[in-house]
Scaffold this motif. Structure first.
Motif, short mmCIF file in Angstrom:
data_model
loop_
_atom_site.label_atom_id
_atom_site.label_comp_id
_atom_site.label_asym_id
_atom_site.label_seq_id
_atom_site.Cartn_x
_atom_site.Cartn_y
_atom_site.Cartn_z
N VAL A 28 0.81 -1.21 0.00
CA VAL A 28 0.00 0.00 0.00
C VAL A 28 0.84 1.27 0.00
CG1 VAL A 28 -1.91 -1.18 1.14
CG2 VAL A 28 -0.24 0.06 2.52
N GLY A 29 2.18 1.13 0.11
CA GLY A 29 3.06 2.28 -0.03
C GLY A 29 3.19 3.14 1.20
N ILE A 30 3.15 2.53 2.39
CA ILE A 30 3.37 3.26 3.64
C ILE A 30 4.46 2.55 4.42
CG2 ILE A 30 1.01 4.15 3.74
CD1 ILE A 30 0.33 2.00 5.75
N SER A 31 4.93 3.18 5.50
CA SER A 31 5.97 2.55 6.31
C SER A 31 5.34 1.51 7.25
CB SER A 31 6.70 3.60 7.15
OG SER A 31 5.87 4.08 8.19
N PRO A 32 6.10 0.49 7.64
CA PRO A 32 5.59 -0.48 8.61
C PRO A 32 5.16 0.17 9.92
CG PRO A 32 7.56 -1.33 7.56
CD PRO A 32 7.43 0.09 7.13
N LEU A 33 5.86 1.24 10.32
CA LEU A 33 5.50 1.93 11.56
C LEU A 33 4.12 2.57 11.44
CD1 LEU A 33 6.41 2.81 14.39
CD2 LEU A 33 7.33 4.89 13.34
N ASP A 34 3.85 3.18 10.32
CA ASP A 34 2.54 3.80 10.11
C ASP A 34 1.45 2.73 10.11
OD1 ASP A 34 0.53 5.58 9.54
OD2 ASP A 34 0.98 5.75 7.41
N LEU A 35 1.70 1.61 9.44
CA LEU A 35 0.71 0.53 9.41
C LEU A 35 0.49 -0.05 10.81
CD1 LEU A 35 -1.16 -1.37 7.88
CD2 LEU A 35 0.84 -2.80 7.36
N ALA A 36 1.58 -0.24 11.55
CA ALA A 36 1.45 -0.78 12.91
C ALA A 36 0.67 0.17 13.81
CB ALA A 36 2.84 -1.04 13.49
N HIS A 37 0.89 1.47 13.62
CA HIS A 37 0.15 2.46 14.39
C HIS A 37 -1.35 2.36 14.09
CE1 HIS A 37 -0.63 6.12 16.63
NE2 HIS A 37 -1.28 6.61 15.57
N ARG A 38 -1.70 2.18 12.82
CA ARG A 38 -3.11 2.03 12.47
C ARG A 38 -3.70 0.74 13.04
NH1 ARG A 38 -3.76 3.95 6.13
NH2 ARG A 38 -2.17 5.59 6.15
N CYS A 39 -2.85 -0.27 13.20
CA CYS A 39 -3.30 -1.54 13.79
C CYS A 39 -3.40 -1.48 15.31
CB CYS A 39 -2.34 -2.67 13.40
SG CYS A 39 -2.39 -3.12 11.66
N GLY A 40 -2.97 -0.37 15.91
CA GLY A 40 -3.02 -0.23 17.36
C GLY A 40 -1.88 -0.91 18.07
#
Length: 526
Positions: A28-40
């Protein structure tokens, strides 16, 4: 409220959460940190590695909603789901409660890095999201790829740092373990994410899916060893496995593996003097030599597979790990295994740290290991090994059994090991219920009997009958072994820490969907 991503991925079979987040973030073109933040999973810059062990319900639900997954698929991304019988992954281990953070920093739970197969990474490089990192590669006893029949790699060829790690400081100590290293970096999952120096410079970025010249072919003994260890770690509750000629649970077999590893490395070369036919003993010798050096000599980056957090644990180097684990399993499987153990145990100083650690391990090992240690070392004088004819029952299963659900007498399903003994069935079942209750929190026989609703007269009669029977040579040892097996059966029946806690038990036997794209909408520019 969590809003689902417009585009997601199917988890691959055997994939861990860390790998899934890397692939989905890349997709999806985002950083793993950003995705993890969205996952809580984080509110800061640190992604806790504890999520590799197991996921809290609220985290699992948020990931399932965001990534359009079933809860069973989400929980299958954890090590505790992929290796349900691997004892160090459970909340109570060696008689002590451990937090997820403690587990994430224990070298016997999983490695601070990940071994890897370049061929597997290359085979999956064109999958949606990129290369897949197998969960089994994180377990310290996994050293070969059965699919490509090669030993795994563990270092990046470019920066020479352990793969999928935050690396180590100049004194050889690991930087704090994270779910994914360099979580701010947007890289293909196959690229090395190690940040050299202070960690402020960009990640290495070398493609780890390139052909490697270090992947040696495993010997037949190594392949057998890997199969034994994998089957034990992935078995379900209630199964038996052989160790030193006696049946035991997979959890106790794996505790035997840890105990024998400790014994071999602490007394080397005693094992080699008995088992000269084992291949690659030079690799075991190199690991034992490095392990036993003074701490001041071990300062600096890891040398030859030694890792600062892995003292008396499997080495990082897959060849050394393969050689050591093969020797361990050879001892546990062979008819002369107790002979090799006896030679090594005779050289274990009683005032050493290894001796004290072995004392802690022994109550949680198999009947065969207990017998070998009792016959070979002064540990037989401690209350944790036994058996003496009237041995007391130590509280070896605190937290593993619920005392409120122990029936008296024991039901048929629990009492199967007693049926193999040549004793009076009814008194043995009553006595076993008492001892099972003592295993949960200690205490006297009288207290346990009262809690079970047993009258004083019944307790006296039971005690007299069982103690008289135990005095017959061999009966006390056989009874002790039967009690350990009953405790494992009871823990499984009570759905305790050594039983399956999966939301969907079929996830272990049914193959997961092949990695593919789950796509409802295209992201802008995706």
């Amino acid at each position: 409220m969590t809003t689902p991503l417009p585009r997601s991925l199917d988890p691959a079979q055997g994939e861990l959460l860390a790998s899934y987040l890397l692939r989905l973030a890349h997709q999806v073109g985002i950083s793993p940190l950003d995705l993890a933040h969205r996952c809580g999973l984080t509110t800061g810059t640190v992604l806790s590695a504890q999520h590799l062990v197991r996921l809290a319900d609220h985290h699992a639900e948020q990931i399932a909603t965001l990534c359009r997954l079933d809860l069973a698929e989400v929980h299958a991304l954890t090590l505790v789901e992929q290796a349900p019988s691997y004892a160090p992954l459970h909340p109570v281990y060696l008689g002590r409660h451990q937090s997820h953070t403690t587990m994430a920093n224990d070298g016997w739970v999983f490695t601070a890095f990940s071994r890897y197969c370049p061929d597997c990474l290359a085979d999956t490089a064109d999958q949606p999201g990129g290369s897949i990192w197998q969960g089994s590669w994180r377990l310290p006893h996994t050293f070969l790829c059965p699919r490509h029949q090669r030993l795994l790699d563990w270092l990046c060829p470019q920066c020479q740092a352990p793969a999928f790690s935050n690396g180590y400081r100049t004194d050889g100590r690991w930087r704090p373990t994270q779910l994914t290293p360099a979580p701010r970096s947007r890289l293909h999952p196959a690229r090395c994410r190690h940040r050299p120096g202070t960690g402020q410079v960009p990640a290495c970025g070398y493609r780890l899916d390139q052909p490697s010249a270090t992947g040696n072919a495993p010997t037949a003994a190594m392949a057998h060893t890997q199969q034994r260890l994998t089957e034990a770690a992935c078995s379900v509750a209630g199964q038996d496995i052989g160790s030193l000629g006696r049946p035991t649970s997979p959890q106790r077999f794996l505790n035997d593996v840890r105990a024998v590893t400790l014994i071999i490395c602490s007394t080397w070369p005693a094992a080699a003097e008995t088992l000269r036919d084992v291949e690659h003993l030079d690799a075991v010798a190199a690991h034992a030599d490095t392990r036993n050096r003074a701490a001041t000599e071990r300062a600096g980056p890891p040398e030859g597979g030694w890792l600062a957090r892995s003292v008396d644990r499997p080495p990082g180097d897959p060849l050394r790990a393969a050689a050591l684990m093969t020797l361990v399993v050879r001892i546990l499987d062979a008819p002369d295994g107790q002979t090799a153990l006896a030679r090594s145990l005779s050289r274990l100083p009683s005032n050493s740290a290894a001796y004290r650690r072995l004392q802690r391990l022994t109550p949680h090992c198999s009947p065969g290991m207990n017998a070998a240690i009792a016959e070979s070392t002064p540990l037989r004088h401690t209350t944790v090994v036994g058996p003496t004819p009237l041995f007391p029952q130590p509280p070896t299963h605190q937290g593993l059994l619920d005392p409120n659900t122990i029936p008296c007498p024991l039901p048929d399903a629990w009492a199967r090991p007693l049926d193999e003994l040549k004793g009076h069935s009814a008194p043995l079942r009553r006595d076993a219920a008492i001892r099972l209750l003592q295993m949960t929190h200690g205490g006297s026989r009288a207290t346990a009997a009262r809690r079970l609703g047993m009258t004083p007269g019944t307790l006296q009669s039971t005690t007299y009958t069982v103690r008289t029977w135990q005095k017959v040579p061999g009966n006390a040892a056989a009874y002790q072994n039967a009690l350990l097996r009953i405790a494992d059966i009871a823990a499984a029946a009570q759905n305790g820490p050594f039983s399956s806690t999966r939301l969907n038990p079929m996830t272990l036997t049914e193959p997961a969907p092949e990695a593919g794209a789950r796509e409802d909408l295209q992201l802008p520019g995706g």
